[in-house]
Design a protein around this motif. Sequence first.
Motif, PDB file in Angstrom:
ATOM      1  N   ALA A 106     -28.742 -31.832  30.305  1.00 37.26           N
ATOM      2  CA  ALA A 106     -28.060 -31.987  31.592  1.00 37.26           C
ATOM      3  C   ALA A 106     -28.544 -30.892  32.523  1.00 37.26           C
ATOM      4  N   VAL A 139     -30.134 -30.050  36.883  1.00 40.72           N
ATOM      5  CA  VAL A 139     -30.406 -30.456  38.255  1.00 40.72           C
ATOM      6  C   VAL A 139     -31.916 -30.538  38.467  1.00 40.72           C
ATOM      7  N   PRO A 160     -34.232 -30.303  41.459  1.00 40.48           N
ATOM      8  CA  PRO A 160     -34.191 -29.974  42.896  1.00 40.48           C
ATOM      9  C   PRO A 160     -35.192 -30.827  43.685  1.00 40.48           C
ATOM     10  N   HIS A 176     -37.398 -30.938  47.159  1.00 44.05           N
ATOM     11  CA  HIS A 176     -37.924 -30.115  48.247  1.00 44.05           C
ATOM     12  C   HIS A 176     -38.800 -30.970  49.156  1.00 44.05           C
ATOM     13  N   TRP A 205     -40.288 -33.091  43.661  1.00 40.47           N
ATOM     14  CA  TRP A 205     -39.262 -32.577  42.758  1.00 40.47           C
ATOM     15  C   TRP A 205     -39.630 -31.182  42.315  1.00 40.47           C
ATOM     16  N   GLY A 206     -38.695 -30.282  42.375  1.00 42.43           N
ATOM     17  CA  GLY A 206     -38.916 -28.918  41.904  1.00 42.43           C
ATOM     18  C   GLY A 206     -38.789 -28.835  40.386  1.00 42.43           C
ATOM     19  N   THR A 207     -38.686 -27.632  39.892  1.00 42.24           N
ATOM     20  CA  THR A 207     -38.559 -27.399  38.457  1.00 42.24           C
ATOM     21  C   THR A 207     -37.146 -27.741  37.991  1.00 42.24           C
ATOM     22  N   PRO A 208     -37.032 -28.611  36.980  1.00 40.26           N
ATOM     23  CA  PRO A 208     -35.690 -28.964  36.491  1.00 40.26           C
ATOM     24  C   PRO A 208     -34.936 -27.721  36.031  1.00 40.26           C
ATOM     25  N   ARG A 209     -33.670 -27.655  36.394  1.00 41.21           N
ATOM     26  CA  ARG A 209     -32.839 -26.483  36.103  1.00 41.21           C
ATOM     27  C   ARG A 209     -31.736 -26.924  35.156  1.00 41.21           C
ATOM     28  N   PRO A 210     -31.843 -26.531  33.877  1.00 38.38           N
ATOM     29  CA  PRO A 210     -30.814 -26.972  32.925  1.00 38.38           C
ATOM     30  C   PRO A 210     -29.446 -26.425  33.311  1.00 38.38           C
TER      31      PRO A 210
END
Lengths: 220, 220
Positions: A186, A188, A190, A192, B195-200
């Motif tokens: 799970a 996010v 992002p 841009h 899309w940026g780097t997925p952030r868990p």
Amino acid sequence: MSHEELSPTERSTVRRGKHRARSERAELHEVLDNALLCHVGFTVSGHPRVLPTAFARVDETMYLHGSTGSRLLREAANGTEMCVAVTLLDGVVYARATAHNSVNYRSAVIHGRPFAVTDPEAKWSALRAITEHLAPGSWEHARHPDRRELAGTAVVGLDLAEASVKTREGDPGDTPEDVAEDRVWAGVLPLHSYWGTPRPSSEQPRRRPVPEHVSTRRTP
Amino acid sequence: MSHEELSPTERSTVRRGKHRARSERAELHEVLDNALLCHVGFTVSGHPRVLPTAFARVDETMYLHGSTGSRLLREAANGTEMCVAVTLLDGVVYARATAHNSVNYRSAVIHGRPFAVTDPEAKWSALRAITEHLAPGSWEHARHPDRRELAGTAVVGLDLAEASVKTREGDPGDTPEDVAEDRVWAGVLPLHSYWGTPRPSSEQPRRRPVPEHVSTRRTP
């Protein structure tokens, strides 16, 4: 940060997700200043309409412009009640349960009756502001509106007095049970945006370099 | 490309810039399928409202969802007339004259009265479609809605019969005089997103790798 109230009238009060409501002028300004388009809603003969358009903010007023023949500008100049939404999408929220999938965003909604901007000096300033918001640097660079262009362009202002801001940021809002079970990823993703390579007009001689206000435009 | 007419009723006919009107279902679908949010306009007690929300298209129907308590979903489920705008901003047009500055865009506007989607199977399909539009792959990955989540979620459909598409692409539309004078650079600054780097999630143990449906998501 100051916490001036954003006109919490009945209809501009965020009804759902009050924890996401942000009651700050600075935040309203930030949303507007970072968006290139807004969506204007109004009612024509009882039927709802929504149209995207460019705009600019100057202090506590939002300005729109368009052809004097356009329905939106005619209605706006007549003081028809309008609702303007400005939305910045910051990312997609992947939750542990699809019901908790969401988006991270910054959203402003403004209610009011626009007023026609007809005073020549005020109209000129508003057009400059809209130009500089959409294409910073081009007011200095390009030819200014002539008499005929000015006559064909309508400008309206909308007071930002009645506005609400709603934002979502950060982690998925999963249930404690789903978090504890820890079955799936799970997080996010992002979103841009960036400016691509400037593409000169096909009618433009090659020799002219891309001007700095275009080549160095800050990422939106 | 086929040229099926896009329901040229009075209010969905593009009034200005007819040369930009595109009367093709395929183009309508393309705009909807490439946008993550739409802006929904409706009228409450005579006052216009506009709200951004997620959606999905399935064939010739657009689906929206939300809390059963939300004003938008309650109004929509009651068949309140709505206008939905879906807008993709492709670039800023720097003209030789500020009056000809513009944006390149793809824009769809849909008019109609939504209908409540209450049949369990149809509701399930619509929720899957909305999930897969916003976060492709997560319907297979994450937990599906349970009985309580389903009961708290309203789904509405909106027929795409009455819709218009308007686009602008390409060079600035300067006057022949300004083009001939050739005084300043003119062209288009394309706008892209990524899309940026997925952030868990911060509540997520580090060991879990980012799943492929997130890490390889196609640029919007």
